[in-house]
Design a protein around this motif. Structure first.
Motif: not given
Length: 107
Positions: A34-62
């Protein structure tokens, strides 16, 4: 003094700009995030970037994504004309609290 203020503002800006995650178990028993990217400074791209960090090269499914802007308004100070005149002021604040989150599963 000015340098200390600059360091404090930079630290807050850094903290505000980070997506946060929590490991969760999905209905099928597998692990997800569960990834949160709340606030005016962030966007869904911030959430997706975090997902990439967590899952690495194996990728992820939203699995799910949600977001909303919840308006708020607060006021403080006197509530009557007499108390406003006596206190010399009235403070009002309004805006929106922006929430965004995604649930992902690493492949």
């Amino acid at each position: 003094m000015r340098m200390g203020l600059l360091v404090a503002v930079s630290a807050v800006a850094t903290l505000v700009g980070c997506a946060t995650s929590k490991e969760v178990y999905l209905a099928d028993g597998s692990k997800g995030h569960s990834i949160s990217c709340d606030g005016a400074v962030q966007n869904f791209g911030s959430c997706l970037e975090k997902a990439g960090e967590l899952c690495g090269t194996q990728g992820y499914v939203v699995l799910n994504q949600s977001g909303e802007a919840v308006p708020f308004s607060t006021a403080s100070g006197g509530y009557t004309a007499t108390s406003l005149a006596a206190s010399g002021g009235f403070q009002a604040q309004s805006g929106a609290i922006i929430t965004r989150s995604i649930f992902v599963k690493c492949k």
